[in-house]
Design an enzyme around this catalytic site. Structure first.
Site, PDB file in Angstrom:
ATOM      1  CG  ASP A  80      -1.817   1.227   1.293  1.00  0.00           C
ATOM      2  OD1 ASP A  80      -2.610   1.408   0.355  1.00  0.00           O
ATOM      3  OD2 ASP A  80      -1.719   1.996   2.279  1.00  0.00           O
TER       4      ASP A  80
ATOM      5  CB  CYS B 106      -9.145   7.208   4.285  1.00  0.00           C
ATOM      6  SG  CYS B 106      -7.360   7.350   4.469  1.00  0.00           S
ATOM      7  CG  HIS B 107      -6.606   2.901   2.997  1.00  0.00           C
ATOM      8  ND1 HIS B 107      -6.011   4.031   3.496  1.00  0.00           N
ATOM      9  CD2 HIS B 107      -5.646   2.272   2.255  1.00  0.00           C
ATOM     10  CE1 HIS B 107      -4.746   4.082   3.102  1.00  0.00           C
ATOM     11  NE2 HIS B 107      -4.492   3.032   2.354  1.00  0.00           N
ATOM     12  N   GLY B 108     -11.434   3.459   3.076  1.00  0.00           N
ATOM     13  CA  GLY B 108     -12.787   2.902   3.139  1.00  0.00           C
ATOM     14  C   GLY B 108     -13.312   2.492   1.776  1.00  0.00           C
ATOM     15  N   GLY B 109     -12.727   3.071   0.726  1.00  0.00           N
ATOM     16  CA  GLY B 109     -13.141   2.759  -0.634  1.00  0.00           C
ATOM     17  C   GLY B 109     -12.976   1.286  -0.994  1.00  0.00           C
TER      18      GLY B 109
END
Lengths: 173, 173, 173, 173, 173, 173
Positions: A80, B106-109
């Protein structure tokens, strides 16, 4: 010593999975290969998820993939961080194009997705990123190691014995 | 108090980004909404990247999305853990289908990608997962908040003021 | 956006409570206010109890309270460190004298005690410091938020929605 | 061995300063005294600021101060936790009333403030809590150790040699 | 104050046991001795197993054992680091030769083994290193403190009261 | 696969060096051997210096060395914990007596010293324990790997490639 004279790159960043970096690194050395760690910055110490340090031998900018026989992408959350650097991603796409051995384990598949090398390929990887691999064009199978041409992929640390046997085999061809 | 009588779900897992969970949680309460944390297990303590604890009010299995007005997905590496649970992913896909407000930061995607709700949508998110969002069918733009119908997305903690203003606005419609 | 054109100070030091600093900071920005973090040193990174970083925008020495509309003191053990610096304490006493909104949550009350602003005031705060507040001249009540003139106080992180509603209300008058 | 037959209590809670608990504990044992650790709960492990463990010999509820010759309050942030328990605070006020040796170092003074034993006393303590000691009725002086009747106070870990010399002297009288 | 005018050295390195360094240091000061910490490097901060810091007053290279009355070796895993430095080991062998008080607790015995001072001596130490002490020529006994001429040894932190009583006694002769 | 049908034991305890346990474990599996982790307790999780977990397959008490072909002792500070358990030490002495391959790396040599297998042997090991190895009767040499009959020793993590090549060679004879 099956890999005398061979040279491999291992991509590194913070939050790497400890064994997925060091098992390949020591394993390739045991077979006589030269191994170089590559990161966004050269000569910096990067730390694993638990803080295990590794120093980068080269910066991604200075790498010429043509000079190497294999590129290995460990997992953890390091991928990441790696994919934020175009020069790191380019190493992966160059490796596939140049017909080098390209190997990724666990979350390392994120780098394959960002490098655009998955279309039409059959791979495995950590099951939480399966959707990302499939959306990037890959066929996902759940096996300890999958070899598709020069592309070698595995799922998790316990697959390392099978993973490295396949990587060494591919590099010996 | 713009959200009296409204009910929202916040998805939680270990390694969540501290502010991306708690700012929405307190913010919605400030507007009078009821807020419930949902995780794979009910009544368990989940810890943020730095160890900040949150207790889950409900398990994903027992959630009926129809009973709620909004679903919020915080970032950090929690989404990589959430998407391992089909019941967590189902909450996200159900929310979109049912026309609820669906918000991810954020990384919730990653949860949006796994839920299959991105085809044809315009979104933002942390830049390291842009490739995963695009491969899942989205158009990615780099803005502090993007609203596409009921889908609200932001990039990072510092976008929280804009993110929650948009979420509250969407929930008030 | 109820606070366009308003300016607020948030006092910071190591060991601050994560949400008690960041919820007010983002919340005031959401209402359009400008927010500045103030610490003994300018441009230094201060860390919360769990290590969450915040950079100080200003040093206490350079602050002119007259230029701001509100001063906010978060809790955690940061107030035990803040009160070691007379310039930090002076910001609190100046704020009360100048009729600015002065808000403290949790252990933030220690700064009110050191600033000598509690005589005759009704306040709340974390229950372990009640004796220190009372000895400093305050009447202590156990409520989620207490407003006495321009002085706004709360007890703990879960009071943040009520706390910030009261702070925004006071700043809007 | 100046303290044969004497018995002392040391108050413990999480976040105690390592040396301020263990130096007195071992030091009194070296002089032949019996030493007992007291906490809100008996037989629980409490951890210092850095995680150094101590097990509590007694719960505060079961302590009869009349059976002991001295009570010692270490610092760190433990006193902020101790004062949340009336049974812990009562040990301190009972000690003073009963004419026992009462000793506090660093932030231990918070317990003196909560126990209401400071009115008219001359003491020292960590400089960040000076205001709390003064507001509680004490005269504060900046010296490595201050003896006022049976009350012995010091400022910080490096004062421990002077602190324990004074405590042993007071217990020997 | 039994040790006015006496001077002692305490050897320090990372991973030292917290109490085994600081109890002797403060204890000797309480008796009026001057105490100096010695490490491979001068003026560096060394950290205990849990991270408790100590600054070295002197480097091993600059120490003249003749100028001191006692040398103390704490335990933890610090002795495994100390013995990597010949100048640290030399302080221990010089101390025995010169008839100074030489005291070691817990794993501190490793330094005695490396300094070659154990042949024909009766000692104690942490039980896990008993074999190393015996192989180095010592007779091992299991007692809280063992005094053989100027050599004082103990087993673990809880032996510190007996250990320091014996050290002070030896230094007073 | 050079070790099909072979069985190896790896000794484990807390504070083990990460790579010195896992590289041999995965490496032997790659060659087709069965590998079992042995600890004082069976089925418990032991943690490395940085906290990397390993679960013990067997307790030392239930091990019959005759059933295995090799015993491997990793380093870190784990050997200091292993040697506290006679059943762990007995595995090492039994291995040598029974003519099994016995391999130790880094601080693993402490177990060889406690097992009494070093008299007359030539070995290497981490340089800080050289004195302990020599006092136990060994001749110490500074090389990446030393093979003396069935006894294989190395110095540190970076020797792992040479160490495991020698171990596999010895197990293949």
């Amino acid at each position: 010593m099956k890999l005398k004279g061979k040279k491999a790159l291992i991509l590194v960043e913070d939050l790497y999975q400890e064994m997925e970096l060091w098992y390949p690194l020591y394993r390739l050395k045991e077979e006589g290969a030269e191994v170089f760690t590559v990161a966004p910055e050269k000569g910096r110490i990067y730390k694993s998820k638990l803080g295990y340090p590794v120093t980068s031998d080269m910066s991604a900018d200075e790498v010429r993939v043509a000079d190497f026989d294999a590129v290995i992408v460990p997992g953890g959350y390091a991928p990441d961080l790696m994919r934020r650097h175009p020069a790191m991603v380019r190493i992966v796409s160059d490796a596939l194009e140049a017909g080098k051995v390209l190997a990724a384990i666990c979350h390392g598949g994120w780098m394959l997705a960002s490098a655009g090398v998955l279309r039409g390929k059959t791979v495995t990887g950590f099951f939480s990123i399966r959707d990302d691999l499939v959306h990037a064009g890959a066929t996902y199978v759940d096996r300890e190691v999958v070899v598709d041409g020069n592309l070698v992929t595995s799922r998790k640390p316990d697959d390392l014995p099978a993973f490295m046997a396949a990587v060494i085999d591919a590099m010996s061809r």
